[in-house]
Design a protein around this motif. Sequence first.
Motif, PDB file in Angstrom:
ATOM      1  N   ASP A 159       0.577   4.976   0.963  1.00  0.00           N
ATOM      2  CA  ASP A 159      -0.634   6.483   1.470  1.00  0.00           C
ATOM      3  C   ASP A 159      -0.360   7.205   1.355  1.00  0.00           C
ATOM      4  O   ASP A 159       0.957   8.000   2.193  1.00  0.00           O
ATOM      5  CB  ASP A 159      -0.611   6.001   2.941  1.00  0.00           C
ATOM      6  CG  ASP A 159      -1.812   6.350   3.861  1.00  0.00           C
ATOM      7  OD1 ASP A 159      -2.126   7.332   3.780  1.00  0.00           O
ATOM      8  OD2 ASP A 159      -1.600   6.434   5.371  1.00  0.00           O
ATOM      9  N   ARG A 175      -5.173   6.920  -1.146  1.00  0.00           N
ATOM     10  CA  ARG A 175      -4.579   5.230  -1.269  1.00  0.00           C
ATOM     11  C   ARG A 175      -4.244   4.262  -1.958  1.00  0.00           C
ATOM     12  O   ARG A 175      -5.695   4.463  -2.907  1.00  0.00           O
ATOM     13  CB  ARG A 175      -4.351   4.277   0.367  1.00  0.00           C
ATOM     14  CG  ARG A 175      -4.432   5.270   1.388  1.00  0.00           C
ATOM     15  CD  ARG A 175      -4.955   4.394   2.814  1.00  0.00           C
ATOM     16  NE  ARG A 175      -4.664   4.895   3.756  1.00  0.00           N
ATOM     17  CZ  ARG A 175      -4.917   4.534   5.117  1.00  0.00           C
ATOM     18  NH1 ARG A 175      -5.788   3.757   5.143  1.00  0.00           N
ATOM     19  NH2 ARG A 175      -5.277   5.567   6.391  1.00  0.00           N
ATOM     20  N   ARG A 185      -3.173   0.333  -3.233  1.00  0.00           N
ATOM     21  CA  ARG A 185      -2.920  -1.179  -2.761  1.00  0.00           C
ATOM     22  C   ARG A 185      -3.123  -1.658  -4.171  1.00  0.00           C
ATOM     23  O   ARG A 185      -3.370  -2.000  -4.637  1.00  0.00           O
ATOM     24  CB  ARG A 185      -4.308  -1.814  -2.458  1.00  0.00           C
ATOM     25  CG  ARG A 185      -4.017  -3.157  -1.158  1.00  0.00           C
ATOM     26  CD  ARG A 185      -4.751  -3.703  -0.998  1.00  0.00           C
ATOM     27  NE  ARG A 185      -6.736  -3.496  -1.109  1.00  0.00           N
ATOM     28  CZ  ARG A 185      -7.988  -3.369  -0.406  1.00  0.00           C
ATOM     29  NH1 ARG A 185      -7.419  -3.383   1.294  1.00  0.00           N
ATOM     30  NH2 ARG A 185      -9.051  -3.659  -0.686  1.00  0.00           N
ATOM     31  N   GLY A 194      -9.192   6.884   2.480  1.00  0.00           N
ATOM     32  CA  GLY A 194      -9.013   6.744   3.649  1.00  0.00           C
ATOM     33  C   GLY A 194      -8.525   5.188   3.715  1.00  0.00           C
ATOM     34  O   GLY A 194      -7.796   4.622   4.758  1.00  0.00           O
ATOM     35  N   GLY A 195      -9.228   4.527   2.950  1.00  0.00           N
ATOM     36  CA  GLY A 195      -9.093   3.039   2.776  1.00  0.00           C
ATOM     37  C   GLY A 195     -10.693   2.321   3.364  1.00  0.00           C
ATOM     38  O   GLY A 195     -10.873   1.104   3.711  1.00  0.00           O
ATOM     39  N   ILE A 203       0.738  -1.102  -0.065  1.00  0.00           N
ATOM     40  CA  ILE A 203       0.036   0.362  -0.510  1.00  0.00           C
ATOM     41  C   ILE A 203       0.936   1.463  -0.082  1.00  0.00           C
ATOM     42  O   ILE A 203       1.506   1.231   1.189  1.00  0.00           O
ATOM     43  CB  ILE A 203      -0.788  -0.289   1.470  1.00  0.00           C
ATOM     44  CG1 ILE A 203      -2.259  -1.182   0.437  1.00  0.00           C
ATOM     45  CG2 ILE A 203      -1.679   1.423   1.344  1.00  0.00           C
ATOM     46  CD1 ILE A 203      -2.927  -1.271   2.563  1.00  0.00           C
TER      47      ILE A 203
END
Length: 162
Positions: free
Chosen positions: A119, A124, A126, A147-148, A117
């Motif tokens: 950030d 983000r 992945r 923010g995921g 990941i």
Amino acid sequence: MTLIALALAALVQTTPVDCTDADHRAFDFWIGDWTVTAVASGTVVADSRIESVAGGCAIQETYHQTVGPGGTPTDYRGHSYSAFDATDGVWRQFYVDSNGSVSAFAGEAVDGAMVLIVDRGEVRQRMTVAPAGNGAVRQTGEVSRDGGRTWSTGYEFLYRPR
């Protein structure tokens, strides 16, 4: 000797890490010469060479994509180094491409896959790389803009031995 030279000499003289343990070998399934296919279209889009370097302590990627989104010709190139960082127990990947983008991923092996990941605050990225059977490897790139909490797939590639 300058202070920088002394610091570098101290780093070189440290006890070498044994890169043969399971943590360091967790990404070895990606090593090879690959033809890369976009899963959605079935189109061959790139070639990729992944090789063990630095005495088996790192993996180097050389990626060359010739077909872009929608089948448009492109000459996109990317290079990365991936390694297990024994100091903090995570995998790290440094990726740079021909568009001038630089990404520093961090992650871990999860159920036989490598999940890395980047950030950037609320945004983000992945990347999941996993064995896909018959000697192939699947790479999925996802992005989160919250923010995921939620993820959307940006690309999915199948790497087949060349």
